[in-house]
Scaffold this motif. Structure first.
Motif, short mmCIF file in Angstrom:
data_model
loop_
_atom_site.label_atom_id
_atom_site.label_comp_id
_atom_site.label_asym_id
_atom_site.label_seq_id
_atom_site.Cartn_x
_atom_site.Cartn_y
_atom_site.Cartn_z
N MET A 150 0.84 -1.20 0.00
CA MET A 150 0.00 0.00 0.00
C MET A 150 0.88 1.25 0.00
O MET A 150 0.57 2.25 -0.63
N GLY A 151 1.99 1.19 0.73
CA GLY A 151 2.93 2.31 0.78
C GLY A 151 4.29 1.80 1.19
O GLY A 151 4.55 0.60 1.18
N GLN B 181 -7.17 4.45 -2.15
CA GLN B 181 -6.68 5.60 -2.89
C GLN B 181 -7.64 6.02 -4.01
O GLN B 181 -7.85 7.19 -4.24
N TYR C 197 -1.92 -4.94 4.13
CA TYR C 197 -1.07 -3.87 3.61
C TYR C 197 -0.38 -4.25 2.29
O TYR C 197 0.17 -3.41 1.60
N GLY D 59 -5.19 -1.13 -0.54
CA GLY D 59 -4.51 0.15 -0.71
C GLY D 59 -4.99 0.87 -1.96
O GLY D 59 -5.44 2.03 -1.91
N GLN D 60 -4.93 0.16 -3.07
CA GLN D 60 -5.35 0.77 -4.34
C GLN D 60 -6.80 1.23 -4.25
O GLN D 60 -7.14 2.32 -4.69
N GLN E 157 0.17 10.08 -0.48
CA GLN E 157 1.39 9.33 -0.19
C GLN E 157 1.54 9.11 1.32
O GLN E 157 1.89 8.02 1.78
N GLN F 44 -0.89 6.43 2.67
CA GLN F 44 -0.45 5.10 2.27
C GLN F 44 0.76 4.63 3.07
O GLN F 44 0.85 3.48 3.46
#
Lengths: 701, 701
Positions: free
Chosen positions: A254-255, B446, B435, B442-443, A443, A446
């Motif tokens: 995810m980040g 966002q 994660y 995550g995607q 950012q 994430q």
């Protein structure tokens, strides 16, 4: 100048509105009207003028270093992030090795704002690997690994192989096995099946030469539980994998893509016996296992990370609050008076409510974080001077550390969640512009949110802090003893009967008492429910399971109380220049917290419904008070534009100009024809029309 | 087989644990124990068996089309996303043009789960551009633009230039100007200054040949407010920008990078007079401006998008609930009985509480979304048959549409926020594995969260719904009239005195009444506060401003009530096979909602503190009831593995195997040496040590 039209200054509805000149003027006006010098609040937050100046010099170090140029931050590719991160770590490691510890600590802290991925990747080596060697190795072992280059990253890079695919929170059930081979005086490390694959191991995919592997110690067929072992992963000459080591990249996350998280499987990997860290449990040459007399002395090492995370929550949340509040001070939207300029976002009551209580929360994080760090260092000092035969000393230390364990767990969970919430709410408060990568919110969210999961999942931690609170209450009920953090429980009866009784809702003493009352109420309610079940003969674990909701709430409320308490306590030490400007912040935080959780106060009988209505109007009032100095409170966070790295959040307030320039810098306008026009778009847009007249049934009769 | 170790099936603590075979067996057991056939609930959710089968055929269409292969979904670059998105839109446009509308509507809906970026990019053309032409153009104008290729995307791609850098929510203050030039019978479109730059315009950076620009109509120096104009952006032969058009790419965003959002500046761009859409306001050849007699008839078009967003919230939230609940059914963590397998997450009360009420919420979204869509279509039908001289008919339509406006605004805000929250909570419930990019959270987060901002910022919408509720209450107080959605206000007095009175908390009638009571209470409290201020002579806008907190709460609570009401109403129509399995879901949702907002019920006096304690234990109870069939409830969402696209969320439950295979597919293990080893790592790790013995002062005496 970027305007394509000479009519830059237009008069519209009788108002001269100019995007280029108005916003910075507004920002300057805001600064001119402040009731205090933000610098004084910075000194308060940092602890002293000297500390502020030291921190500023460290910030400059980053800002000036070309390796830390962050202009392209939001457009970097996965591959670049991975590579850049290593360069940055190597660069920092040069100075870290030379710095005294408090300095390197501060220096690394800034990385947590600037580049969370690199912060984590560096933390894997220095905080997880090196600190574990320190905490769990014998002095000889520590010296040995330092000599191998661990501290200076020379021929050496460490990682930390704890988590497995099938086990994260429950460390005691990890499945990797270290079997002692008496013949060769070695351990044989094995991954018995896929679920036991080490997973999420930062550094494993690309960087690490060695890992600290957590594995079950097995000697002569007996299982001694999970211990830690240094295991070489790669050959030092060419970085190739050593025999028996399989590793791969975990890939996209995810980040935090700057961290090379990987998986590791061990197949008959042999390491010498003394690669097991033996400060506590020891395995002798003949296979004798000596268990440590004071297992609880190892608790401390689990807390370090959590303590830091409350400070990190402050550091990251203050950045996004600064951005959103600066933007709110400039941005106009709707107007009640025709012909007048539209109202600025910050002047809407509801917009104040969206952000100002959160800003106060960020202040509370800093002060509570400082407090818990002090407690932690004090307990560590105590531990170091402890003699094993000092029974009373050990007992007192264990008491302290248990309480610290639950305080830090509760704070870690509350503040990392709050920080995630702040990033997201601050983004939403900036409307569409919050969704642009160039304002940093996406950012950061994430990257940030893994903090809610690692070093203890927040829910699991909160439940476990709640368990500890019930245990404290049980001890108190039986033995009358209480630790420092729960000492207000001794006033449970008095608090249970406490009410507002006509006192002012703006009195910090009342606000602290109100929070003590509901917190004691929640802990006692959970403890009562526990005892009720226990009397029915339900097992301890099942009792705790059945009161999950109650203990979660107890820990959550106890932690909020701790934040409020820490806020007021530190204000008490502040000098008179800033004190009058800090109290409104603390009051706002305490009152807003009451409003958010008003059911507690109603159910507890501390407040009546009409008190809650008054609380709401006081939240409105304090929003108004704080609003006047909002730019002072955010300037006091003292992050330079380099650290802010958001077009709409810069110091000068020149929002639209900065933003437009940033977008054009990253994507210079080039005629608006995409690279796939010829191949993809043109053939379709310019196709010949296939007549779509349907073939009529009669035609095919 | 991926195990490097032959010891795949290990017996540990007396338990045979095998990652490869246990999870799918567990999942099969879960399905074997269900009390219902999930298919029946799917039919209920979709409306009928036929509808389910139709939807499944559309899902298959995506799954089989190589252009919609989503194997590499979470590793695509920015550039690829942009290009792939155009290919997908062109592919879909072929069938959309041929489909009857309800079909294309369903088809496009799935894109909202599969590829949110492309969904938005396609929506810009079809929903925003084409529907605006339909809604705001005359029949001749509509025919003209269809002939130009608008509908089939032939020589034509439309975008929607509404938002400006300095204005989003407040459309009436947009600053782009369209000046009528009587000489040439044209409009001259201008961007007067940088703040008026069109911003966030999807399609502007790469794709659009035309835009629908919102600009202030100015004729003979008089401003007629914001109207819409078709403006050609690019030359059709080579896609180059037309004179006077400046555009650029907005660049990277938090998500939805498949959309080519851009900015546009107009400099003396001339378009023929009939490029202004003139269904409502008309500009005649001589510059006469004819204002529409029924301005309110244009409201409807603003609602379409919002109505769809409640359904989208369901579609996206159900995906992530399915993933997290399947994983929870497999994942084991901690055990109370030594030697026994660890407990599965789903069997922890607190884990149930984290997810099951949210699953019930997702059901409520679907049913409330259906309901508001029905209302919307009914009102649109009414509008189409309305005659301008039918005064009563127009009044009734305007009444309906005003109410729909506030209902859909409240629902849009509540459900898009809830969906964001669900994605994030579901992620956290999967621990570290949540994660990983390959589990999709995550995607999705966002991409999703812009829904909370566009088509009306959620906070602004909720405040505006609250304003409408106060207005309704004021009308009711004066004239005794109430619309459909607020008709329970007519029972305000009765509701204000209503209490539990010993009734069962599991009775849907009581639960609906309880929500009506607090909702009426909140609306009346806000209205009282408003009237109080109004009596003091405060202006209307300032009154609303000062009661911001109250009106926000009123709208929020009214909307929650509407969700609960819609849930029970649709259950009443369900067949007997599924009804008994839907009621526990609705009860869980209503009770959990009470627990979350218990202050309302305490302050209102509807419940006593002991009732709230009972609510908590009922939430626990219903979590337990729903848990048994959890796999049935999530299977009923009927998303194939292709749509789920998450390694840990697949139908077979073979979590670890699927996940490990996915990671190895995306990042095949290749020896663990990164591409930057030789250049970056080796020189540093293998550096010669520079002696760091400090130079002693005596040396330089």
């Amino acid at each position: 100048m970027i305007t394509p039209n000479p009519a830059n200054d237009i008069v519209h509805d009788g108002k001269l509105y100019d995007t280029f000149t108005e916003p910075p003027k507004l920002m300057a006006q805001e600064r001119a009207q402040l009731d205090f010098d933000p610098r004084d609040i910075t000194y308060f937050l940092d602890g002293s003028k000297e500390e502020t100046e030291l921190l500023e010099s460290l910030m400059l170090m980053y800002e000036r270093d070309p390796l830390f140029n962050n202009q392209n931050e939001y457009d970097e590719s996965f591959e670049t992030l991975r590579e850049r991160s290593v360069k940055r770590i190597f660069q920092l490691s040069k100075s870290i090795a030379m710095d005294p510890e408090p300095m390197s600590f501060r220096k690394i802290g800034f990385l947590g704002i600037l580049d969370m991925g690199t912060y984590a990747r560096l933390g894997v080596h220095y905080a997880l690997f090196c600190n574990s060697i320190r905490g769990q190795g014998t002095p000889d072992q520590l010296m040995y690994w330092l000599d191998q280059g661990a501290m200076v990253i020379k021929g050496f890079y460490g990682c930390f192989a704890m988590t497995e695919m099938g086990h994260g929170s429950n460390l005691s059930r990890l499945e990797t096995i270290a079997t002692f081979d008496k013949e060769t005086d070695e351990f044989i490390i094995n991954t018995p099946h896929v679920g036991a694959t080490k997973w999420w191991i930062g550094g494993a995919a690309h960087t690490a030469t060695h890992t600290l592997a957590f594995a079950r110690l097995q000697v002569d067929g007996k299982d001694y539980g999970v211990k830690s072992f240094v295991v070489p992963l790669r050959n030092l000459d060419d970085h190739s994998l050593r025999p028996g080591i399989a590793t791969g990249d975990i890939g996209k996350k995810m980040g935090r893509d700057a961290v090379d998280n990987g998986w590791i499987q061990f197949t008959n990997v042999r390491v010498p016996r003394n690669y097991m860290l033996m400060k506590h449990t020891k395995v002798l040459r003949d296979g004798t296992v000596k268990q440590p007399p004071l297992a609880q002395l190892t608790y401390g090492s689990l807390i370090t990370g959590r303590v830091q995370m409350t400070t990190d929550s402050h550091n990251v949340s203050k950045k996004f609050l600064t951005i959103a509040l600066r933007y709110a001070t400039i941005r106009r939207q709707f107007s009640s008076t025709p012909g007048e300029p539209e109202t600025r976002l910050i002047d809407y009551l509801y917009h104040q409510r969206r952000l100002l209580p959160l800003m106060a929360y960020s202040y509370a994080m800093k002060l509570a974080g400082d407090h818990v760090r002090e407690l932690f260092f004090a307990s560590q000092e105590k531990a170091e001077s402890l003699k094993e035969d000092d029974k009373a000393g050990v007992e007192s230390y264990v008491q302290d550390i248990k309480e610290l364990f639950s305080v830090s767990a509760g704070l870690k969970a509350a503040t990392t969640w709050a920080c995630a919430d702040i990033i997201d709410k601050a983004r939403q408060a900036c409307g569409g512009h919050g969704y642009s990568a160039y304002n940093g919110f996406g950012q950061a969210f994430q990257d940030w949110v893994v903090q809610c999961t690692w070093e203890g999942d927040n829910t699991v931690l909160t439940l476990s802090a709640g368990r500890a609170l019930i245990q404290s209450a049980l001890v108190y009920r039986k033995e009358g003893k209480l630790g420092n953090a729960t000492k207000y429980l001794s006033r449970s009866k008095e608090l249970a009967n406490a009410k507002r009784n006509g006192r002012s809702l703006e009195d910090p003493k009342l606000l602290v008492e109100a929070w003590e009352a509901v917190s004691a109420g929640a802990i006692n309610a959970a403890t009562d429910a526990y005892e009720e079940l226990s009397k029915q003969g339900v097992s301890v674990d099942e009792c705790f399971e059945q009161v999950s909701q109650e203990r979660f709430q107890a820990a959550r409320i106890h932690t909020r109380r701790a934040l409020i308490e820490a806020f007021y306590s530190r204000i008490a030490t502040a000098d008179e220049k800033v004190k009058p400007h800090l109290i409104p912040l603390a009051n706002l935080f305490a009152l807003w917290s009451i409003e958010e959780d008003s059911a507690l106060f109603l159910a507890e009988g501390y407040f009546e419904p009409e008190d809650i209505i008054e609380v709401t109007s006081l939240v409105n009032k304090y929003c108004g008070i704080v609003r006047k100095n909002v730019i002072g409170y955010t300037d006091a966070f003292n992050l330079s534009d380099y650290f802010i790295n958001a077009a709409i959040g810069r110091y000068d307030g020149d929002v639209y100009k900065n933003y437009f320039e940033k977008v054009k810098q990253q994507y210079p306008p080039e005629g608006g024809k995409p690279h796939y026009y010829e191949d993809v778009m043109k053939p379709f847009l310019h196709r010949e029309r296939i007549p779509d007249v349907p073939m009529e049934p009669e035609d095919i009769q």
